[in-house]
Design an enzyme around this catalytic site. Sequence first.
Site, PDB file in Angstrom:
ATOM      1  N   PRO A  45       0.851  -1.204   0.000  1.00  0.00           N
ATOM      2  CA  PRO A  45       0.000   0.000   0.000  1.00  0.00           C
ATOM      3  C   PRO A  45       0.880   1.245   0.000  1.00  0.00           C
ATOM      4  O   PRO A  45       1.806   1.359   0.794  1.00  0.00           O
ATOM      5  CB  PRO A  45      -0.792  -0.130   1.305  1.00  0.00           C
ATOM      6  CG  PRO A  45       0.059  -0.984   2.192  1.00  0.00           C
ATOM      7  CD  PRO A  45       0.806  -1.920   1.286  1.00  0.00           C
ATOM      8  N   MET A  46       0.591   2.184  -0.901  1.00  0.00           N
ATOM      9  CA  MET A  46       1.382   3.420  -0.997  1.00  0.00           C
ATOM     10  C   MET A  46       0.440   4.598  -1.171  1.00  0.00           C
ATOM     11  O   MET A  46      -0.320   4.654  -2.150  1.00  0.00           O
ATOM     12  CB  MET A  46       2.361   3.336  -2.176  1.00  0.00           C
ATOM     13  CG  MET A  46       3.454   2.308  -2.004  1.00  0.00           C
ATOM     14  SD  MET A  46       4.478   2.107  -3.487  1.00  0.00           S
ATOM     15  CE  MET A  46       3.416   1.030  -4.487  1.00  0.00           C
ATOM     16  N   ALA A  47       0.484   5.522  -0.236  1.00  0.00           N
ATOM     17  CA  ALA A  47      -0.399   6.685  -0.267  1.00  0.00           C
ATOM     18  C   ALA A  47      -0.162   7.499  -1.532  1.00  0.00           C
ATOM     19  O   ALA A  47       0.978   7.808  -1.884  1.00  0.00           O
ATOM     20  CB  ALA A  47      -0.178   7.549   0.968  1.00  0.00           C
ATOM     21  N   CYS A 132       2.286   3.621   9.553  1.00  0.00           N
ATOM     22  CA  CYS A 132       2.490   4.949   8.963  1.00  0.00           C
ATOM     23  C   CYS A 132       3.151   5.887   9.969  1.00  0.00           C
ATOM     24  O   CYS A 132       2.641   6.079  11.073  1.00  0.00           O
ATOM     25  CB  CYS A 132       1.164   5.534   8.497  1.00  0.00           C
ATOM     26  SG  CYS A 132       1.341   7.183   7.762  1.00  0.00           S
ATOM     27  N   LYS A 173      -0.060  -4.339   9.552  1.00  0.00           N
ATOM     28  CA  LYS A 173       1.252  -3.900   9.065  1.00  0.00           C
ATOM     29  C   LYS A 173       1.876  -3.026  10.137  1.00  0.00           C
ATOM     30  O   LYS A 173       1.280  -2.028  10.568  1.00  0.00           O
ATOM     31  CB  LYS A 173       1.130  -3.122   7.756  1.00  0.00           C
ATOM     32  CG  LYS A 173       2.482  -2.776   7.137  1.00  0.00           C
ATOM     33  CD  LYS A 173       2.334  -2.241   5.716  1.00  0.00           C
ATOM     34  CE  LYS A 173       3.683  -2.140   5.019  1.00  0.00           C
ATOM     35  NZ  LYS A 173       4.482  -0.992   5.470  1.00  0.00           N
ATOM     36  N   HIS A 203       7.791  -3.735   8.572  1.00  0.00           N
ATOM     37  CA  HIS A 203       8.775  -2.884   7.905  1.00  0.00           C
ATOM     38  C   HIS A 203       9.952  -2.727   8.856  1.00  0.00           C
ATOM     39  O   HIS A 203       9.765  -2.382  10.026  1.00  0.00           O
ATOM     40  CB  HIS A 203       8.148  -1.518   7.585  1.00  0.00           C
ATOM     41  CG  HIS A 203       9.058  -0.588   6.848  1.00  0.00           C
ATOM     42  ND1 HIS A 203       8.919  -0.342   5.496  1.00  0.00           N
ATOM     43  CD2 HIS A 203      10.116   0.150   7.247  1.00  0.00           C
ATOM     44  CE1 HIS A 203       9.854   0.519   5.120  1.00  0.00           C
ATOM     45  NE2 HIS A 203      10.586   0.834   6.171  1.00  0.00           N
ATOM     46  N   GLY A 235      10.610  -3.276   3.312  1.00  0.00           N
ATOM     47  CA  GLY A 235      11.678  -2.313   3.539  1.00  0.00           C
ATOM     48  C   GLY A 235      12.887  -2.556   2.664  1.00  0.00           C
ATOM     49  O   GLY A 235      13.505  -3.628   2.725  1.00  0.00           O
ATOM     50  N   ALA A 258       7.428  -1.809  -2.489  1.00  0.00           N
ATOM     51  CA  ALA A 258       6.836  -0.466  -2.546  1.00  0.00           C
ATOM     52  C   ALA A 258       7.543   0.350  -3.623  1.00  0.00           C
ATOM     53  O   ALA A 258       7.270   0.182  -4.811  1.00  0.00           O
ATOM     54  CB  ALA A 258       6.919   0.198  -1.179  1.00  0.00           C
TER      55      ALA A 258
END
Length: 354
Positions: A45-47, A132, A173, A203, A235, A258
Site C-alpha cells: 500500500p502506498m499513499a 504509517c 502492518k 517494515h 523495507g 513499494a
Amino acid sequence: MTPSQVLAEWGPAAGLLAAPAALPAQTDGLNLKSRFRLKPFLMAPMAGVSDAAYRTMARAGGAGLAYTEMVSCAGLHYGGEKTWELVEPAETEPDIAVQLFGSKPELFREAAASVCERLGNRLALIDINMACPVPKVTKKGEGSALLDNPELAASLVQACIEGSGAQVPVTAKIRRGRRMGEEVAPEFARAMEAAGASAIAVHGRFANQLYHGEADWGCVSRVVKAVSVPVIGSGDVSSAQAGARMLAETGASAVMVARGSYGNPWIFRDAAALRLGESPAPHDAREKIAAFRCHVRLLSATGANLKRARSLAGWYLRGMPEAARLRGMAVTCLTLEDYLAVADEAERMLCDAE
C-alpha cells in the site's frame, strides 16, 4: 476503452500478461500461507500511488496481491463515495487487499462490514495500518502510534474480525518500533496474533526513521520466529534481486514491494524467477515506454486524476536520452493525448540515439 481492453491491447507490448491470473478468495490464515507460497511478492500500500491503474499494472507484472492505499475508517463513515473510490477494484483486478487506518474500534467494525459487503469475493484481506510514521496520522493515535498501545491495536484487529464475520483474513502492518533503539515488533506481533491477526507485515525501520537509513531485515526474521502466522517482510526491496534475497534470508512467507515498483511493474515476476533460480529477461527502453503508455491509458480508463501520470513519466523514462526534458514535458501535460505525445517523443529520441 475499458481497463481490460487497455491491458489486452498494450500489455503484451509492455511485457505484461494480458490479464492478471485470478486466485481464489482467501478465508483464513492457512489459505494465506498457501497463497503466499504460490506468489510471495506483493504490491505494498502506498499513499497517493496505489490506485486501480497501479494495482492492475502490478498484478499484470506478477504481483500475487495488490493493496489499496491506506483508507480512513472515519472517511468511509463520514466521507461517502469519495472515500469509496479508494476501495473499489477495477474490472482487471481479480481481488484486492484493503488497508484501513484509524484508532476507533467501532469505526473499524463498521468499515470491515461495509468493505466485505461491497467487495464480496473480490476482497482478499483487510489490513490494518499500524506503520504509517507521518505526524498528521500519528498525532491522532493512528498508524505507528498504535505501536505504543498494543491493547488498542488488538481491539482494532478484533473489531475487524467481528465486522467481517470472520469471512476474510485480518492482518496488521507494523514497524520495527516507534523510536530508534526500541524494537517492539516481535512482542507486538505476538499480541496481534493472539488478537486473531492472520498475518503480520513488518517494515524493518523505526517509525521515527521515516524512510531514511537502512531497513533491518533481521527484525523481519525475529518476527518470523515470534509468531506462527505468515510474516510479510517490507523495507528496501528496491530490486527483484533484493526481493528474492529478503524472502530467502528472513524466512518470511511473502515480501512487500513499494518504491521498487516505481516504473518497474515487472519486479514481481522477475523476483519470482530469481527465487526459482532463473534469470529474468531485461526490460529495454522500448518496453518501458510501452509500459508507460499502458499505465497512462489505464489511469484514463479508470477515471483517475491524470496528474498522477507526471510521476509515472519520471519513473518509467528514467535513464533514457534527454530524460530531464521528457520530465519537463510531462509536468505540463493535462490530457491523455499530452502524455502519449511524451511517449512518442521518448521513442523518437531513442531512435535518434541508436
